[in-house]
Design a protein around this motif. Structure first.
Motif, mmCIF file in Angstrom:
data_model
loop_
_atom_site.group_PDB
_atom_site.id
_atom_site.type_symbol
_atom_site.label_atom_id
_atom_site.label_comp_id
_atom_site.label_asym_id
_atom_site.label_seq_id
_atom_site.Cartn_x
_atom_site.Cartn_y
_atom_site.Cartn_z
ATOM 1 N N THR A 165 0.859 -1.180 0.000
ATOM 2 C CA THR A 165 0.000 0.000 0.000
ATOM 3 C C THR A 165 0.895 1.229 0.000
ATOM 4 N N SER A 166 0.508 2.224 -0.763
ATOM 5 C CA SER A 166 1.302 3.451 -0.833
ATOM 6 C C SER A 166 0.398 4.629 -1.127
ATOM 7 N N GLU A 167 0.869 5.808 -0.745
ATOM 8 C CA GLU A 167 0.129 7.043 -0.977
ATOM 9 C C GLU A 167 1.132 8.185 -1.107
ATOM 10 N N LEU A 168 0.974 8.984 -2.144
ATOM 11 C CA LEU A 168 1.878 10.097 -2.422
ATOM 12 C C LEU A 168 1.065 11.393 -2.400
ATOM 13 N N THR A 169 1.250 12.202 -1.366
ATOM 14 C CA THR A 169 0.518 13.453 -1.210
ATOM 15 C C THR A 169 1.458 14.632 -1.407
ATOM 16 N N ARG A 170 0.838 15.830 -1.599
ATOM 17 C CA ARG A 170 1.621 17.030 -1.909
ATOM 18 C C ARG A 170 1.151 18.209 -1.076
ATOM 19 N N ILE A 171 2.055 19.142 -0.884
ATOM 20 C CA ILE A 171 1.737 20.447 -0.315
ATOM 21 C C ILE A 171 2.328 21.483 -1.258
ATOM 22 N N ASN A 172 1.468 22.350 -1.819
ATOM 23 C CA ASN A 172 1.966 23.307 -2.806
ATOM 24 C C ASN A 172 2.589 24.515 -2.120
ATOM 25 N N ARG A 173 3.035 25.492 -2.935
ATOM 26 C CA ARG A 173 3.754 26.625 -2.374
ATOM 27 C C ARG A 173 2.856 27.543 -1.550
ATOM 28 N N ASP A 174 1.532 27.384 -1.713
ATOM 29 C CA ASP A 174 0.583 28.127 -0.882
ATOM 30 C C ASP A 174 0.207 27.362 0.376
ATOM 31 N N LYS A 175 0.950 26.267 0.657
ATOM 32 C CA LYS A 175 0.741 25.436 1.839
ATOM 33 C C LYS A 175 -0.639 24.769 1.847
ATOM 34 N N ILE A 176 -1.143 24.485 0.669
ATOM 35 C CA ILE A 176 -2.414 23.774 0.540
ATOM 36 C C ILE A 176 -2.132 22.291 0.342
ATOM 37 N N PHE A 177 -2.780 21.472 1.161
ATOM 38 C CA PHE A 177 -2.592 20.025 1.076
ATOM 39 C C PHE A 177 -3.346 19.471 -0.132
ATOM 40 N N ILE A 178 -2.660 18.646 -0.943
ATOM 41 C CA ILE A 178 -3.262 18.033 -2.122
ATOM 42 C C ILE A 178 -3.281 16.522 -1.902
ATOM 43 N N PRO A 179 -4.437 15.911 -1.735
ATOM 44 C CA PRO A 179 -4.487 14.461 -1.468
ATOM 45 C C PRO A 179 -4.056 13.657 -2.680
ATOM 46 N N ALA A 180 -3.776 12.406 -2.424
ATOM 47 C CA ALA A 180 -3.319 11.516 -3.484
ATOM 48 C C ALA A 180 -4.465 11.155 -4.418
ATOM 49 N N THR A 181 -4.216 11.252 -5.711
ATOM 50 C CA THR A 181 -5.176 10.775 -6.711
ATOM 51 C C THR A 181 -4.967 9.277 -6.926
#
Length: 532
Positions: A165-181
């Motif tokens: 199981t794996s999950e790759l999430t992001r935080i952009n330069r505006d510090k907004i959390f982007i969940p894994a697609t």
């Protein structure tokens, strides 16, 4: 790079800080009699590892300098038991081997900043991966002798259950959390079951001829259950991997050995997950083909051995060939320094040839031993880069010798020399500029002034014709004192206070130059003792 493009150059400066804690527990039970043998091993291993890395990158693919932080938390836990039993009844021998184990390997990787998924940098990429594995193997064997023939049959069952199981999430330069697609997730069970029999047929005649035929035959079941994609595929295959080994003695000192084999195998869960997994700050992996990965290989070798213990002369010479075939070709597409794994739905082949000779001679004078060796390797393979298929050649030569002598009880001297030449070139290109030559000289002297005191001094000299730092010398020394059940050792490292170690190697049309900043002249005191 293919297509006549300039090579991609990447320079990385890394500073690592790591902490590792390990815990191992082992229990052993053994019973050994003339007609019965029992051994059971129970093992528990656990580790807590953390690595923080500061990375500075420069490349000819962009202007400026990138500064990246990478943090990895990688614990693991494994528990297993191994049981081996043997019972002999007259000329019959029965064996049972049973192994079972479980391991749990989670990891967390964070990269700040990250440059995937668009030209704008992300504040961070955060990856969580959990890998679980349950494996069990049971095999028994029965052996029987008929004069010059020996038969051995080993029924075998093997089960391997893998969950990823794996999950790759992001935080952009505006510090907004982007969940894994969906493309950045995995939830996969990749289970394999194998049942079959290993067959060994051996013929021996008057210690002169020995021929052994091995025919392991298995029925292989693969269940790929991808919960993330709501897909489940079951595949069934027969695997027969025969091999033949032959040995003929011309005399007690001189013999010939030859062998040939055919192997077939299939990919594992690393060839099956469809969601992206981050390998490092500049490598992103996933599989894009639904086909089952198949590997086939065949080859053989021929060797001559001469062993004369009376004259203390030993000679070995041989050659070998191996052919590999795979039904899928993996490669990378680069966007700047960022590489994404790609798959080409076509077969690929590779051929490898090698020959070698080794000679060893011992002399009673000063208890001296001299060894020499030579080896030649050639190969041809294929590389997928930027969606372009590029065949390439590889070639290496190596030679060297060593001397070990003890002129008297007080001294022991050792010297080793090796010379290696490597080159690789694309089909249709010139190979002259790709030659990498390496020389290595290692000298060591041991001094034993008394029975309790021993001293050692060694020096290493390395030379590369490529890499920016062609000549390097290193030296270390130690003195050891033993009394009763205690041993004291004072070790002095880097006597020449060498600042940097540089190594160069070739692999799949890439040249890798590694420079390590070394610790200055240092001392280490060690104490060893027995507790009874």
């Amino acid at each position: 790079m293919p297509g006549g493009k300039n090579p991609l150059l990447i320079e990385e400066t890394m500073a690592n800080s790591s902490r590792e804690n390990n815990l191992d527990v082992s229990l052993r039970l053994q019973k050994n009699k003339s007609a019965q043998y029992l051994r059971n091993s129970f093992d528990i291993k656990s580790s807590w590892n953390k690595v923080s890395t500061g990375i500075t990158t420069i490349s000819n693919s962009y202007a400026g300098i990138n500064i990246i932080g990478q943090h990895l938390n990688r614990p693991y836990f494994t528990i297993g038991n191994t049981l081996n039993m043997m019972q002999r009844i007259e000329s019959h021998a029965f064996r049972i081997n049973f192994n079972i184990g479980f391991n749990y390997r989670p990891h967390e990787l964070q990269i700040r900043p990250a440059y995937y998924f668009g030209s704008d940098s992300l504040q961070s990429l955060n990856q969580e991966v959990v890998q679980k594995n349950i494996n069990a193997t049971l095999h028994t064997s029965y052996g029987k002798s008929f004069g010059d023939f020996n038969l051995d049959f080993a029924p075998r069952f093997e089960m391997n259950l893998c969950n990823l199981t794996s999950e790759l999430t992001r935080i952009n330069r505006d510090k907004i959390f982007i969940p894994a697609t969906d493309s950045l997730r995995n939830n996969l069970w990749y289970n394999t079951y194998q049942i079959g029999i290993e067959q060994n047929y051996t013929y021996s005649k008057s210690n002169r001829v020995k021929i052994r035929l091995m025919i392991p035959t298995y029925f292989y079941i693969i269940v790929n259950d991808d919960h993330g994609k709501n897909q489940s595929v079951s595949r069934k295959r027969w695997i027969v991997n025969p091999s033949l080994k032959a040995e003929y003695r011309f005399s007690p000192s001189f013999k010939m050995l030859a062998d040939g084999h055919y192997r077939k195998s299939y990919g594992n869960f690393n060839d099956s997950y469809k969601g992206y997994i981050l390998q490092s700050y500049r490598n992103l992996l996933r599989n894009t083909s639904d086909r089952l990965v198949e590997y086939n290989s065949c080859g053989g070798s021929f060797n001559l051995e001469f062993r004369n213990a009376v004259n203390m002369l030993f000679i070995n010479a041989g050659c070998s060939y191996k052919h590999n075939h795979k039904n899928l070709l993996y490669g990378y597409n680069y966007d700047g320094i960022l590489g994404m794994k790609t798959t080409l739905d076509r077969s690929t082949n590779a051929d490898f040839y090698s020959s070698n000779v080794n000679i060893s001679k011992a002399f009673s004078l000063w208890r001296t031993k001299i060894e020499a060796f030579g080896q030649l390797n050639n190969g041809k393979s294929e590389l997928l880069l930027q969606d372009i298929l590029q065949p390439y050649y590889m070639q290496s030569y190596s030679a060297g010798y060593s001397i070990n002598t003890t002129p008297c009880r007080l001294f022991n001297l050792t010297y080793q020399f090796s010379w290696i030449q490597n080159q690789q070139w694309a089909v249709g290109k010139k190979a002259d500029s790709s030659v990498l030559r390496t020389q290595s000289h290692i000298g060591k002297i041991w001094i034993f002034p008394t029975d309790r005191i021993s001293m050692c001094f060694n020096i290493d000299y390395l030379h590369y014709n490529k890499g920016g730092n062609p000549n390097m010398a290193f030296a270390d020394a130690l003195i050891r004192y033993c009394f009763r059940q205690t041993e004291l050792e004072l070790e002095c490292s880097n006597l020449f206070n060498t600042k940097r170690y540089v190594s160069t190697l070739y692999s799949e049309m890439g040249r890798y130059i590694n420079r390590y900043e070394l610790r200055p002249l240092s001392f280490l005191l060690k104490i060893r003792f027995n507790i009874r």
